[in-house]
Design an enzyme around this catalytic site. Structure first.
Site, short mmCIF file in Angstrom:
data_model
loop_
_atom_site.label_atom_id
_atom_site.label_comp_id
_atom_site.label_asym_id
_atom_site.label_seq_id
_atom_site.Cartn_x
_atom_site.Cartn_y
_atom_site.Cartn_z
N ASP A 1 22.52 -4.39 -1.52
CA ASP A 1 23.26 -3.55 -1.24
C ASP A 1 24.67 -3.79 -0.94
O ASP A 1 25.61 -3.22 -1.39
CB ASP A 1 22.78 -2.70 0.10
CG ASP A 1 23.73 -1.57 0.72
OD1 ASP A 1 23.72 -0.40 -0.02
OD2 ASP A 1 24.52 -1.70 1.37
N ALA B 1 24.62 1.91 -1.03
CA ALA B 1 24.15 1.72 -2.44
C ALA B 1 22.51 2.02 -2.79
O ALA B 1 22.30 2.61 -3.41
CB ALA B 1 24.66 0.53 -2.75
N ASP B 2 21.84 1.22 -1.87
CA ASP B 2 20.33 1.17 -2.06
C ASP B 2 19.95 2.83 -1.79
O ASP B 2 19.10 3.29 -2.67
CB ASP B 2 19.81 0.73 -0.92
CG ASP B 2 19.43 -0.95 -1.41
OD1 ASP B 2 19.40 -1.26 -2.46
OD2 ASP B 2 19.49 -1.79 -0.37
N LEU B 3 20.33 3.47 -0.85
CA LEU B 3 19.94 4.72 -0.45
C LEU B 3 20.13 5.69 -1.60
O LEU B 3 19.35 6.66 -2.14
CB LEU B 3 20.22 5.11 1.13
CG LEU B 3 19.82 4.31 1.87
CD1 LEU B 3 20.67 4.70 3.54
CD2 LEU B 3 18.42 4.40 2.30
#
Length: 411
Positions: A156, A184-186
């Site tokens: 992330d 970014a992950d989410l």
């Protein structure tokens, strides 16, 4: 089985006998194989599980700790509710055969391996779609499935930096700053879930599945939104602005008599209301503050004048006053205070669940309200392999065959 003959989601109504029920009726009957780990993939799959899909989490046998944290950890618990668990060692022939059988019956497969891994295992989209042409196969990677950076390991914070977010976060001159959540992950997970739903909708008319792809980098660049548009369309490269909004002035954090608060003044209509609420109608006539552009130029001076006033009364007094005037204002809560907020409690964002590992606890519920098919946390994260025998029996394996697979370490 998800094949090309399907024309609408009503064909998914016959869920497996052992499928979890109760999370929601919205995606009931949709079978999803979850091959994901860490955060971006589980975020995607959680969206499907919470809305009623039959999600089967495929795990390695005897894997008691996920990459990124233990099963009993709050992070794992919050990501993996409303699923069933099947353990398979895909390097063993019996397990690989069982997975391929399962894949032929699946509507959706989600994975976030590095790009080459799925091909090496023989579970890539091209392979699996040959026997299941209606399959929706979603891949989340760090930087994309191909291209010059595709093989880089993704994380992330790396995507936050490469995607420009860290260059506009934090105080001016203080150096790059990450945001406080793995955004970014989410966002990659949420975009993948959206892509799956788009592909499912399209399958109603075509009868065909497709490969859905996104990455941490793509998600982060897209989330730059108006800041990206300023670069692409205006040639303006924004920098750090701290708590100040880069274009709407005055918007930021202001000290009060008992803490801090946010004030957001956007546009001249709200600016007029703000001047009246602060008993400073003279600001409207001040050439330094007459327009959005002039307020941006003289932002520091204006903010200092505002804060000289806000320090004279408590946060609650100012919020009540500004809210009555129609000016957006709000408290700055720590996360414990968030869940004590009456409106958050009213929206049921903290939902009770009985965890295998933790007992009675709470998890963050879905932020979407549906009038007929609401989402609930119907089941805690499964124990590793909790549903293996059940799922294999649904595939037609006998008790003897299941026992033999377990003895061989395949499940």
């Amino acid at each position: 089985m998800a094949d090309a003959s399907r024309t609408d989601l009503e064909d998914h109504s016959n869920a497996p006998g052992g499928a979890l029920t109760g999370a929601s009726a919205a995606l009931r009957g949709l079978k999803v194989l979850d091959l994901t780990r860490v955060r971006s993939g589980p975020t995607c799959v959680r969206q499907l599980a919470d809305w009623g899909a039959d999600v089967i989490k495929v795990e390695t046998p005897l894997d008691t700790e996920e990459l990124g944290g233990p099963r009993a950890g709050s992070d794992f618990q919050n990501l993996h509710r409303n699923k069933r668990s099947l353990t398979l060692d895909l390097k063993k022939p019996q397990a690989k055969e069982a997975f391929l059988k399962l894949a032929r019956t699946a509507d959706v497969i989600v994975e976030n391996f590095r790009p080459a891994v799925k091909t090496r295992l023989g579970i890539d989209y091209e392979t699996l779609s040959q026997s299941n042409p209606g399959l929706i196969y979603a891949s989340i990677s760090g930087f994309g499935q191909d291209g010059p950076m595709a093989d880089r390991p993704g994380f992330d914070q790396i995507a936050q930096g490469m995607g420009g977010l860290m260059s506009i976060t934090g105080e001016p001159g203080a150096g790059p700053m990450r945001v406080g959540i793995p955004i970014a992950d989410l966002c990659a997970g949420l975009f993948a879930a959206q892509g799956i739903l788009i592909a499912l909708f399209e399958r109603q008319s075509s009868g065909k599945g497709q490969w859905v792809q996104t990455s941490l980098l793509q998600a982060q660049v897209f989330m730059l939104d108006f800041q990206a548009a300023r670069v692409l369309m205006d040639g303006h490269v924004p920098g750090q602005a701290g708590n100040n909004h880069p274009t709407c002035i005055p918007t930021g954090v202001f000290q009060t008599a008992d803490g801090h608060m946010n004030i957001a003044v956007t546009g001249n209509a709200i600016w007029d209301k703000f001047c009246d609420a602060m008993d400073r109608p003279d600001w409207r006539e001040d050439a330094r503050y007459a327009t959005q552009e002039s307020r941006l130029e003289h932002r520091d001076a204006l903010n200092a004048e505002i804060e000289a006033l806000t320090r004279g009364a408590p946060t609650g007094t100012w919020i009540a006053r500004l809210t009555e005037a129609g000016v957006p204002a709000g408290e700055i809560n720590d996360i414990a205070q968030v869940f004590e907020t009456p409106q958050v409690r009213h929206l049921d964002l903290a939902q009770p669940v009985q965890s295998h590992e933790r007992g009675a606890t709470e998890m963050v519920g879905q932020p979407i309200l549906m009038s007929r098919t609401p989402s609930t946390i119907a089941a805690p994260p499964p124990l590793a392999g909790e549903h293996s025998a059940q799922i294999l029996a649904e595939l037609g394996y006998s008790e003897t065959e299941i026992a033999a697979m377990k003895e061989a370490g395949a499940t």
